[in-house]
Design a protein around this motif. Sequence first.
Motif, PDB file in Angstrom:
ATOM      1  N   UNK A 187      -6.263 -10.582   8.190  1.00  0.00           N
ATOM      2  CA  UNK A 187      -7.496 -11.455   7.600  1.00  0.00           C
ATOM      3  C   UNK A 187      -8.551 -10.559   7.558  1.00  0.00           C
ATOM      4  N   UNK A 188      -9.007  -9.725   8.587  1.00  0.00           N
ATOM      5  CA  UNK A 188      -9.976  -8.547   8.743  1.00  0.00           C
ATOM      6  C   UNK A 188      -9.687  -7.529   7.439  1.00  0.00           C
ATOM      7  N   UNK A 189      -8.770  -7.173   7.308  1.00  0.00           N
ATOM      8  CA  UNK A 189      -8.353  -6.500   6.263  1.00  0.00           C
ATOM      9  C   UNK A 189      -8.834  -6.871   4.771  1.00  0.00           C
ATOM     10  N   UNK A 190      -8.359  -8.259   4.269  1.00  0.00           N
ATOM     11  CA  UNK A 190      -8.609  -8.971   3.394  1.00  0.00           C
ATOM     12  C   UNK A 190     -10.292  -9.113   3.246  1.00  0.00           C
ATOM     13  N   UNK A 191     -10.792  -9.518   4.129  1.00  0.00           N
ATOM     14  CA  UNK A 191     -12.298  -9.722   4.348  1.00  0.00           C
ATOM     15  C   UNK A 191     -13.035  -8.599   3.911  1.00  0.00           C
ATOM     16  N   UNK A 192     -12.688  -7.400   4.160  1.00  0.00           N
ATOM     17  CA  UNK A 192     -13.350  -6.279   4.193  1.00  0.00           C
ATOM     18  C   UNK A 192     -13.077  -5.799   2.618  1.00  0.00           C
ATOM     19  N   UNK A 193     -11.908  -5.982   2.142  1.00  0.00           N
ATOM     20  CA  UNK A 193     -11.365  -5.628   0.819  1.00  0.00           C
ATOM     21  C   UNK A 193     -12.568  -6.447  -0.084  1.00  0.00           C
ATOM     22  N   UNK A 194     -12.913  -7.913   0.303  1.00  0.00           N
ATOM     23  CA  UNK A 194     -13.544  -8.637  -0.299  1.00  0.00           C
ATOM     24  C   UNK A 194     -15.240  -8.342  -0.160  1.00  0.00           C
ATOM     25  N   UNK A 195     -15.394  -7.156   0.727  1.00  0.00           N
ATOM     26  CA  UNK A 195     -16.836  -6.817   0.754  1.00  0.00           C
ATOM     27  C   UNK A 195     -17.451  -7.406   2.040  1.00  0.00           C
TER      28      UNK A 195
END
Length: 134
Positions: free
Chosen positions: A103-111
């Motif tokens: 989830x952290x990786x996805x959130x960082x990908x989203x900015x």
Amino acid sequence: MDFVIANWALILLALVSGGMLAWPLLQGGGGAGLSPAAAVQRINREKAVVIDVCQPEEFAAGHVGGARSIPMSELEAKLPGAVKNKATPLVMVCASGVRARRAVAIARKLGYEKAEVLAGGMKSWRDANLPIEK
């Protein structure tokens, strides 16, 4: 040069071990994540938002107080609507910490650059005797 030739195996071992130590930093993981105490500080001092990526039945069984439930499968679609300010610190939580790392990786990908994982997930939160809402 003779030293390098004579000790090539030790030099290779040093380079590989250094690479293994640097790998989490290069991936943006930054280590093991937040301890429960560090997460509480982040929530209280920086007004971090807790995002629980567990399934709804897991969330209903017990979660961090004030956490927002966004199941992992819906995170990419629902996170921008749930937390509009991308500068807001996020603490991602799941049962053990494994899904929350993704989830952290996805959130960082989203900015969301300030997204971090609660190391050990809800298990570590319970082990630290911190309050749980149901």
